[in-house]
Write a protein that holds these residues in place. Structure first.
Motif, PDB file in Angstrom:
ATOM      1  N   LEU A 136       0.840  -1.202   0.000  1.00  0.00           N
ATOM      2  CA  LEU A 136       0.000   0.000   0.000  1.00  0.00           C
ATOM      3  C   LEU A 136       0.871   1.246   0.000  1.00  0.00           C
ATOM      4  O   LEU A 136       0.607   2.213  -0.728  1.00  0.00           O
ATOM      5  N   GLY A 171       2.637   1.605  -3.330  1.00  0.00           N
ATOM      6  CA  GLY A 171       1.754   2.109  -4.374  1.00  0.00           C
ATOM      7  C   GLY A 171       1.386   3.567  -4.199  1.00  0.00           C
ATOM      8  O   GLY A 171       1.268   4.316  -5.167  1.00  0.00           O
ATOM      9  N   LEU A 172       1.190   3.984  -2.944  1.00  0.00           N
ATOM     10  CA  LEU A 172       0.804   5.375  -2.683  1.00  0.00           C
ATOM     11  C   LEU A 172       1.959   6.343  -2.899  1.00  0.00           C
ATOM     12  O   LEU A 172       1.755   7.464  -3.372  1.00  0.00           O
ATOM     13  N   ILE A 224       2.352   7.972  -6.222  1.00  0.00           N
ATOM     14  CA  ILE A 224       1.270   8.917  -6.527  1.00  0.00           C
ATOM     15  C   ILE A 224       1.510  10.240  -5.806  1.00  0.00           C
ATOM     16  O   ILE A 224       1.436  11.328  -6.388  1.00  0.00           O
ATOM     17  N   TRP A 267      -2.221  11.713 -13.197  1.00  0.00           N
ATOM     18  CA  TRP A 267      -3.491  11.007 -13.073  1.00  0.00           C
ATOM     19  C   TRP A 267      -3.411   9.618 -13.700  1.00  0.00           C
ATOM     20  O   TRP A 267      -3.886   8.637 -13.120  1.00  0.00           O
ATOM     21  N   GLY A 278      -1.300   7.561 -11.573  1.00  0.00           N
ATOM     22  CA  GLY A 278      -2.034   7.235 -10.352  1.00  0.00           C
ATOM     23  C   GLY A 278      -3.053   6.134 -10.547  1.00  0.00           C
ATOM     24  O   GLY A 278      -3.283   5.324  -9.641  1.00  0.00           O
ATOM     25  N   ILE A 279      -3.687   6.070 -11.723  1.00  0.00           N
ATOM     26  CA  ILE A 279      -4.660   4.998 -11.989  1.00  0.00           C
ATOM     27  C   ILE A 279      -3.974   3.636 -11.937  1.00  0.00           C
ATOM     28  O   ILE A 279      -4.487   2.684 -11.335  1.00  0.00           O
ATOM     29  N   ASN A 280      -2.817   3.537 -12.565  1.00  0.00           N
ATOM     30  CA  ASN A 280      -2.080   2.275 -12.524  1.00  0.00           C
ATOM     31  C   ASN A 280      -1.608   1.952 -11.110  1.00  0.00           C
ATOM     32  O   ASN A 280      -1.648   0.793 -10.680  1.00  0.00           O
ATOM     33  N   ALA A 323      -3.093   2.840  -8.429  1.00  0.00           N
ATOM     34  CA  ALA A 323      -4.285   2.421  -7.692  1.00  0.00           C
ATOM     35  C   ALA A 323      -4.594   0.943  -7.950  1.00  0.00           C
ATOM     36  O   ALA A 323      -5.003   0.210  -7.038  1.00  0.00           O
ATOM     37  N   ILE A 377      -2.226  -1.024  -5.815  1.00  0.00           N
ATOM     38  CA  ILE A 377      -2.653  -1.021  -4.414  1.00  0.00           C
ATOM     39  C   ILE A 377      -3.834  -1.966  -4.218  1.00  0.00           C
ATOM     40  O   ILE A 377      -3.875  -2.762  -3.261  1.00  0.00           O
ATOM     41  N   LEU A 378      -4.821  -1.892  -5.126  1.00  0.00           N
ATOM     42  CA  LEU A 378      -6.020  -2.717  -4.994  1.00  0.00           C
ATOM     43  C   LEU A 378      -5.669  -4.200  -5.012  1.00  0.00           C
ATOM     44  O   LEU A 378      -6.140  -4.978  -4.165  1.00  0.00           O
ATOM     45  N   ALA A 438      -1.054  -3.722 -12.210  1.00  0.00           N
ATOM     46  CA  ALA A 438      -1.927  -4.219 -11.144  1.00  0.00           C
ATOM     47  C   ALA A 438      -1.510  -5.608 -10.681  1.00  0.00           C
ATOM     48  O   ALA A 438      -1.515  -5.902  -9.479  1.00  0.00           O
TER      49      ALA A 438
END
Length: 390
Positions: A135, A138-139, A142, A246, A249-251, A253, A256-257, A312
């Motif tokens: 987490l 990944g953060l 961003i 952005w 950040g989508i990638n 995210a 992280i997911l 991901a």
């Protein structure tokens, strides 16, 4: 694992991505400040990668011999001091040297955080903890460029390194107050003189080296994406620079997911099972990315779909590969963590360099390096499973 310790380990794991990503927006400003070009400023990034690859090999044996706390405290203090030295760099050469020393200090947190997890957790619990630490991983990519850009606009590039120094000082205080020694009292401490023998033994351990290489190759694909995406997104497909974050950040995210999904997957099967499955998904996504890039689409979105799949899937691959590599390394956890990290960043730096060397004005070099990393990772994972099941 107690939440307080988990938060400290997350902060220690963030040294790498924060120190890499936070100052990227400042490259043009640094070039102006030192009367040079951006390509020369990139030497400071290369120096950081070299420091990460080499420094981890030093901290591993130290952590196994002297415990986790003392090498960790020394490394975090060195990171904070080197960050201040970078903030007041009078020349580019000074900055490059400070970045190298900064990496030598910061990698202590990365090595010892993995070793602490192995000290306190079995392989299944380790995979869950590493997923939670993802987490942070990944953060950070961003938030770091956003914070770096804001500091650059308001206070200049020096403020970025001052903030990194303050972050290091805060981590130093947290370790002093709340992170206990985690090596069991009855565990024998190996002498430093045996460090080379430990590394030779780890290279001969097919289970360890197989998972370390498969995870490292996947990280190489991640850094190929980091190195190539600014050109592909901004210059090739005309995405405004302010919108690049952005897409990035989508990638992130997705990464992280899937890292959090991985925690749930541990309820059904262990980390080794999921490494063997997800590595092929990663390769399939990378192969699709290469095929689309070779077709040279007029729009960016066809590339974004398989690229999202690649990034991901790493949220499941990296924590599981790390947990597998560290599973049988209780007495050598520090050295194993060090070799694991050194291999990862060496492969990552190689992949990022290849993207630049193969540059041809298209998205193919980035996609090709990601696909090559995926293929090699899948083959290594397959060979490891065959060798260790026999």
């Amino acid at each position: 694992m107690p939440l307080r310790i988990l938060l400290i380990l997350g902060a220690l794991s963030a040294f790498g991505p924060l120190a890499i990503d936070m100052y990227l927006p400042a490259f043009p400003a640094l070039a102006r400040a030192f009367a040079t070009d951006v390509e020369q400023v990139q030497l400071s990034l290369a120096a950081y990668f070299v420091g990460l690859a080499l420094g981890q090999l030093v901290y591993g044996p130290l952590a196994d011999r002297y415990g986790r706390r003392r090498p960790l405290l020394a490394g975090v203090a060195l990171f904070a001091m080197a960050s201040l030295a970078a903030a007041f760099a009078p020349s580019l050469e000074w900055l490059v040297a400070a970045r190298f020393v900064q990496a030598l200090g910061g990698c202590a947190g990365m090595v010892i955080a993995r070793a602490v997890v192995r000290d306190r957790c079995d392989p299944l619990a380790s995979a869950k903890v590493f997923s939670q630490l993802m987490l942070v991983m990944g953060l950070a990519p961003i938030l770091a460029p956003v914070a770096g850009g804001a500091l650059l606009a308001s206070s200049g590039w020096q403020a970025i390194f001052v903030l990194l120094a303050l972050f290091g000082a805060a981590c130093l205080l947290a370790v002093l107050l709340w992170l206990p020694e985690t090596i069991p009292a009855d565990q024998p401490r190996a002498p430093i003189s045996g460090a080379l023998g430990k590394y030779r033994g780890l290279f001969a351990d097919r289970f360890f080296i197989g998972h370390a290489l498969s995870g490292g190759l996947c990280m190489g694909g991640m850094f190929a994406y980091i190195a190539g995406s600014p050109f592909v997104f901004i210059e090739l497909y005309g995405v405004p620079a302010e919108h690049y974050g952005w897409l990035f950040g989508i990638n992130a995210a997705g990464f992280i997911l899937m890292a959090q999904v991985n925690v749930r997957l541990m309820r059904w099967r262990g980390p080794e099972f999921w490494v063997r499955r997800w590595v092929w998904f990663y390769f399939a996504s990378a192969l699709l990315l290469l095929a689309i890039a070779a077709a040279r689409p007029v729009a960016l979105w066809p590339l974004l779909i398989p690229l999202f799949g690649c990034v991901a899937s790493l949220g499941c691959l990296l924590p599981n590969a790390t947990a597998c590599a560290m599973a049988d390394q209780r007495a050598n956890a520090g050295s194993a963590s060090a070799l694991l990290g050194s291999l990862q960043f060496s492969l990552a730096a190689t992949a990022a360099t290849l993207v630049g060397a193969l540059h041809d004005g298209t998205a193919v070099p980035m996609a090709a390096v990601i696909a090559a990393c995926g293929l090699l990772a899948a083959l290594v994972a397959y060979a490891t499973a065959r060798a260790t099941s026999g």
